[in-house]
Design a protein around this motif. Sequence first.
Motif, PDB file in Angstrom:
ATOM      1  N   ARG A 180       0.988   0.112   4.306  1.00  0.00           N
ATOM      2  CA  ARG A 180       1.207  -0.847   3.217  1.00  0.00           C
ATOM      3  C   ARG A 180       0.676  -0.289   1.901  1.00  0.00           C
ATOM      4  O   ARG A 180      -0.454   0.196   1.830  1.00  0.00           O
ATOM      5  CB  ARG A 180       0.524  -2.179   3.541  1.00  0.00           C
ATOM      6  CG  ARG A 180       0.862  -3.306   2.573  1.00  0.00           C
ATOM      7  CD  ARG A 180       0.372  -4.638   3.149  1.00  0.00           C
ATOM      8  NE  ARG A 180       0.739  -5.745   2.290  1.00  0.00           N
ATOM      9  CZ  ARG A 180      -0.052  -6.247   1.332  1.00  0.00           C
ATOM     10  NH1 ARG A 180      -1.256  -5.727   1.147  1.00  0.00           N
ATOM     11  NH2 ARG A 180       0.347  -7.248   0.587  1.00  0.00           N
ATOM     12  N   TYR A 181       1.521  -0.374   0.878  1.00  0.00           N
ATOM     13  CA  TYR A 181       1.162   0.095  -0.461  1.00  0.00           C
ATOM     14  C   TYR A 181       1.222  -1.080  -1.427  1.00  0.00           C
ATOM     15  O   TYR A 181       2.186  -1.846  -1.434  1.00  0.00           O
ATOM     16  CB  TYR A 181       2.124   1.189  -0.902  1.00  0.00           C
ATOM     17  CG  TYR A 181       1.898   1.655  -2.322  1.00  0.00           C
ATOM     18  CD1 TYR A 181       0.947   2.626  -2.607  1.00  0.00           C
ATOM     19  CD2 TYR A 181       2.652   1.129  -3.376  1.00  0.00           C
ATOM     20  CE1 TYR A 181       0.744   3.060  -3.908  1.00  0.00           C
ATOM     21  CE2 TYR A 181       2.443   1.556  -4.671  1.00  0.00           C
ATOM     22  CZ  TYR A 181       1.490   2.523  -4.938  1.00  0.00           C
ATOM     23  OH  TYR A 181       1.281   2.941  -6.225  1.00  0.00           O
TER      24      TYR A 181
ATOM     25  N   LEU B 269       3.787  -3.037 -10.696  1.00  0.00           N
ATOM     26  CA  LEU B 269       3.100  -3.591  -9.531  1.00  0.00           C
ATOM     27  C   LEU B 269       4.011  -3.564  -8.309  1.00  0.00           C
ATOM     28  O   LEU B 269       4.588  -4.574  -7.899  1.00  0.00           O
ATOM     29  CB  LEU B 269       2.640  -5.019  -9.834  1.00  0.00           C
ATOM     30  CG  LEU B 269       1.636  -5.137 -10.993  1.00  0.00           C
ATOM     31  CD1 LEU B 269       1.297  -6.602 -11.247  1.00  0.00           C
ATOM     32  CD2 LEU B 269       0.374  -4.345 -10.678  1.00  0.00           C
ATOM     33  N   ILE B 270       4.142  -2.395  -7.747  1.00  0.00           N
ATOM     34  CA  ILE B 270       5.027  -2.193  -6.603  1.00  0.00           C
ATOM     35  C   ILE B 270       4.284  -2.539  -5.318  1.00  0.00           C
ATOM     36  O   ILE B 270       3.115  -2.187  -5.138  1.00  0.00           O
ATOM     37  CB  ILE B 270       5.508  -0.732  -6.553  1.00  0.00           C
ATOM     38  CG1 ILE B 270       6.264  -0.383  -7.836  1.00  0.00           C
ATOM     39  CG2 ILE B 270       6.395  -0.490  -5.332  1.00  0.00           C
ATOM     40  CD1 ILE B 270       6.615   1.088  -7.955  1.00  0.00           C
ATOM     41  N   LYS B 271       4.980  -3.227  -4.432  1.00  0.00           N
ATOM     42  CA  LYS B 271       4.429  -3.528  -3.117  1.00  0.00           C
ATOM     43  C   LYS B 271       5.441  -3.098  -2.066  1.00  0.00           C
ATOM     44  O   LYS B 271       6.613  -3.459  -2.142  1.00  0.00           O
ATOM     45  CB  LYS B 271       4.144  -5.026  -2.961  1.00  0.00           C
ATOM     46  CG  LYS B 271       3.027  -5.553  -3.842  1.00  0.00           C
ATOM     47  CD  LYS B 271       2.764  -7.021  -3.543  1.00  0.00           C
ATOM     48  CE  LYS B 271       1.626  -7.561  -4.403  1.00  0.00           C
ATOM     49  NZ  LYS B 271       1.353  -8.996  -4.104  1.00  0.00           N
ATOM     50  N   GLN B 272       5.002  -2.319  -1.114  1.00  0.00           N
ATOM     51  CA  GLN B 272       5.866  -1.876  -0.033  1.00  0.00           C
ATOM     52  C   GLN B 272       5.094  -1.875   1.274  1.00  0.00           C
ATOM     53  O   GLN B 272       3.878  -1.627   1.280  1.00  0.00           O
ATOM     54  CB  GLN B 272       6.416  -0.471  -0.300  1.00  0.00           C
ATOM     55  CG  GLN B 272       7.492  -0.413  -1.364  1.00  0.00           C
ATOM     56  CD  GLN B 272       8.073   0.981  -1.506  1.00  0.00           C
ATOM     57  OE1 GLN B 272       7.342   1.945  -1.640  1.00  0.00           O
ATOM     58  NE2 GLN B 272       9.380   1.080  -1.466  1.00  0.00           N
ATOM     59  N   SER B 273       5.798  -2.161   2.354  1.00  0.00           N
ATOM     60  CA  SER B 273       5.160  -2.185   3.665  1.00  0.00           C
ATOM     61  C   SER B 273       6.121  -1.647   4.709  1.00  0.00           C
ATOM     62  O   SER B 273       7.325  -1.907   4.655  1.00  0.00           O
ATOM     63  CB  SER B 273       4.732  -3.610   4.018  1.00  0.00           C
ATOM     64  OG  SER B 273       4.097  -3.639   5.287  1.00  0.00           O
ATOM     65  N   ASP B 274       5.584  -0.895   5.635  1.00  0.00           N
ATOM     66  CA  ASP B 274       6.382  -0.358   6.730  1.00  0.00           C
ATOM     67  C   ASP B 274       5.479  -0.272   7.959  1.00  0.00           C
ATOM     68  O   ASP B 274       4.270  -0.492   7.876  1.00  0.00           O
ATOM     69  CB  ASP B 274       6.925   1.020   6.365  1.00  0.00           C
ATOM     70  CG  ASP B 274       8.115   1.424   7.225  1.00  0.00           C
ATOM     71  OD1 ASP B 274       8.454   0.674   8.160  1.00  0.00           O
ATOM     72  OD2 ASP B 274       8.700   2.493   6.959  1.00  0.00           O
ATOM     73  N   SER B 275       6.050   0.029   9.083  1.00  0.00           N
ATOM     74  CA  SER B 275       5.273   0.166  10.310  1.00  0.00           C
ATOM     75  C   SER B 275       5.661   1.463  11.000  1.00  0.00           C
ATOM     76  O   SER B 275       6.737   2.014  10.754  1.00  0.00           O
ATOM     77  CB  SER B 275       5.504  -1.021  11.249  1.00  0.00           C
ATOM     78  OG  SER B 275       6.873  -1.120  11.593  1.00  0.00           O
ATOM     79  N   GLY B 276       4.775   1.953  11.832  1.00  0.00           N
ATOM     80  CA  GLY B 276       5.048   3.191  12.542  1.00  0.00           C
ATOM     81  C   GLY B 276       4.126   3.333  13.736  1.00  0.00           C
ATOM     82  O   GLY B 276       3.243   2.496  13.970  1.00  0.00           O
ATOM     83  N   GLY B 277       4.327   4.377  14.469  1.00  0.00           N
ATOM     84  CA  GLY B 277       3.514   4.588  15.667  1.00  0.00           C
ATOM     85  C   GLY B 277       3.470   6.045  16.054  1.00  0.00           C
ATOM     86  O   GLY B 277       4.083   6.906  15.425  1.00  0.00           O
ATOM     87  N   ALA B 278       2.729   6.323  17.107  1.00  0.00           N
ATOM     88  CA  ALA B 278       2.600   7.692  17.596  1.00  0.00           C
ATOM     89  C   ALA B 278       2.076   7.665  19.029  1.00  0.00           C
ATOM     90  O   ALA B 278       1.538   6.649  19.492  1.00  0.00           O
ATOM     91  CB  ALA B 278       1.660   8.513  16.713  1.00  0.00           C
TER      92      ALA B 278
END
Length: 209
Positions: free
Chosen positions: A165-166, A173-182
């Motif tokens: 999440r940024y 004022l940018i907001k971004q969110s993502d998900s991931g794994g490993a």
Amino acid sequence: PVGGKASSTLYDANAKFSRFNVGIDSKNDAGNKYGAFFEWDFEGNALGSEVTTNLQGLTLRHAFVYWDNWLAGQTWTNFMDPAALPEAVDFIGPTDGTVFVRQAQIRYTNGGLSLAVENPENTFVDVHGVVTAYDRSTTPDFTARYTWKGDWGFLGIAGILRQLRYEATAAPLIKQSDSGGAISLMGRWNLGKNDDLRYAFTAGDAMAR
């Protein structure tokens, strides 16, 4: 020998590698096992220099308590197994290409299975190559690991799910969110009384900070 330049011999001595710890393990009348572990070294936070008094700050490595299957505090992430790291004279050790982090967490362990929620932390690199750490995640890192052990050695398989999440603190004022794994595979194969083969493999799109 790197870069074709002439070599030289230097001597340096310090107390930065010194480490001490305190461990408490106990068991009550009801059979519950409980305890704590704390460990420090002087590797970080230089407060002086060799010109004066060689001051080094005390830095925290581990600080956790446990009760039966539950652990709470800072220690090695559940996504790695330090027993798979090869022995090295280098104080830092072979961290390149290896999962290597200690952080706050709450962990449950039952036999070979361990589940944990851990402190999230994201690192971003902008178009100018500036690296910035952002503590903006709204959910913890979720990790799970299962380890098989025997006279032959051990094998552990781990997985992690993370939110990336940024949230900019200045315009725009940018907001971004993502998900991931490993996933991570770590282990040790005993080859004899004094020899073993240690290995680690990690793959995914969100394994690092």
